[in-house]
Design a protein around this motif. Structure first.
Motif, short mmCIF file in Angstrom:
data_model
loop_
_atom_site.label_atom_id
_atom_site.label_comp_id
_atom_site.label_asym_id
_atom_site.label_seq_id
_atom_site.Cartn_x
_atom_site.Cartn_y
_atom_site.Cartn_z
N GLU A 1 -58.07 43.66 12.58
CA GLU A 1 -58.03 43.07 11.24
C GLU A 1 -59.15 43.64 10.36
OE1 GLU A 1 -58.90 38.67 9.91
OE2 GLU A 1 -56.93 38.78 10.90
N ARG A 2 -60.34 43.78 10.91
CA ARG A 2 -61.45 44.37 10.15
C ARG A 2 -61.15 45.81 9.78
NH1 ARG A 2 -65.02 41.39 13.79
NH2 ARG A 2 -64.85 43.22 15.14
N ARG A 3 -60.56 46.57 10.72
CA ARG A 3 -60.20 47.95 10.44
C ARG A 3 -59.15 48.02 9.32
NH1 ARG A 3 -59.42 51.01 16.18
NH2 ARG A 3 -61.57 51.73 16.39
N LEU A 4 -58.15 47.11 9.43
CA LEU A 4 -57.11 47.10 8.39
C LEU A 4 -57.70 46.71 7.05
CD1 LEU A 4 -54.02 45.53 10.21
CD2 LEU A 4 -54.32 47.89 9.46
N ASP A 5 -58.65 45.77 7.04
CA ASP A 5 -59.30 45.42 5.76
C ASP A 5 -60.04 46.63 5.20
OD1 ASP A 5 -58.36 42.84 5.78
OD2 ASP A 5 -60.22 41.95 6.60
N GLY A 6 -60.74 47.34 6.07
CA GLY A 6 -61.44 48.56 5.62
C GLY A 6 -60.46 49.61 5.15
N LEU A 7 -59.36 49.77 5.85
CA LEU A 7 -58.34 50.73 5.48
C LEU A 7 -57.71 50.35 4.14
CD1 LEU A 7 -56.92 53.27 6.58
CD2 LEU A 7 -55.22 51.76 7.58
N HIS A 8 -57.50 49.08 3.93
CA HIS A 8 -56.94 48.59 2.68
C HIS A 8 -57.87 48.94 1.52
CE1 HIS A 8 -54.66 46.05 -0.01
NE2 HIS A 8 -55.77 45.34 -0.31
#
Length: 127
Positions: free
Chosen positions: A107-114
């Motif tokens: 989830e943190r990676r996806l937030d960063g990717l977003h």
């Protein structure tokens, strides 16, 4: 009646009375003896019945002892199985915690990717 005849009559009456008392006593003793023998026989029968009941109670006690042993074995088996279920739940909880940690990282990676995609979109497509 003359005096010797009176004494003879009294002797015969005394002998007859003594014989009657002796016979009555003998009959009474025989009757009492047979009654006691009957009572003794009845007590022996009751004693036999009590012995039978005692044997039956002993058999019931043995069955209860067997049942207690079976319940104890079943209780131990259930305790062992519940311990195994508890151990498995602990393992599932541990694995769930690991999965939860991994999902948090994703989830943190996806937030960063977003955030990165939004920044790229703003550079490529300005307003």
């Amino acid at each position: 009646m003359t005096e010797p005849q009176i004494w003879t009559a009294l002797g015969i009456l005394a002998a007859a009375l003594t014989a009657m008392i002796t016979m009555s006593t003998q009959f009474m003793m025989r009757t009492i003896g047979s009654q006691f023998a009957g009572v003794h026989t009845q007590f022996a029968a009751v004693h036999t019945q009590f012995a039978t009941v005692q044997t039956q109670f002993a058999a019931i006690d043995d069955k209860f002892a067997d049942m207690n042993d079976k319940f104890a074995a079943m209780n131990e088996n259930m305790d062992r199985r519940f311990d195994e279920v508890d151990r498995r739940f602990d393992e599932v909880d541990r694995r769930f915690g690991l999965v939860e940690g991994r999902l948090d990282r994703v989830e943190r990676r996806l937030d960063g990717l977003h955030t990165d995609v939004q920044a790229i979109t703003r550079r490529i497509l300005p307003d």
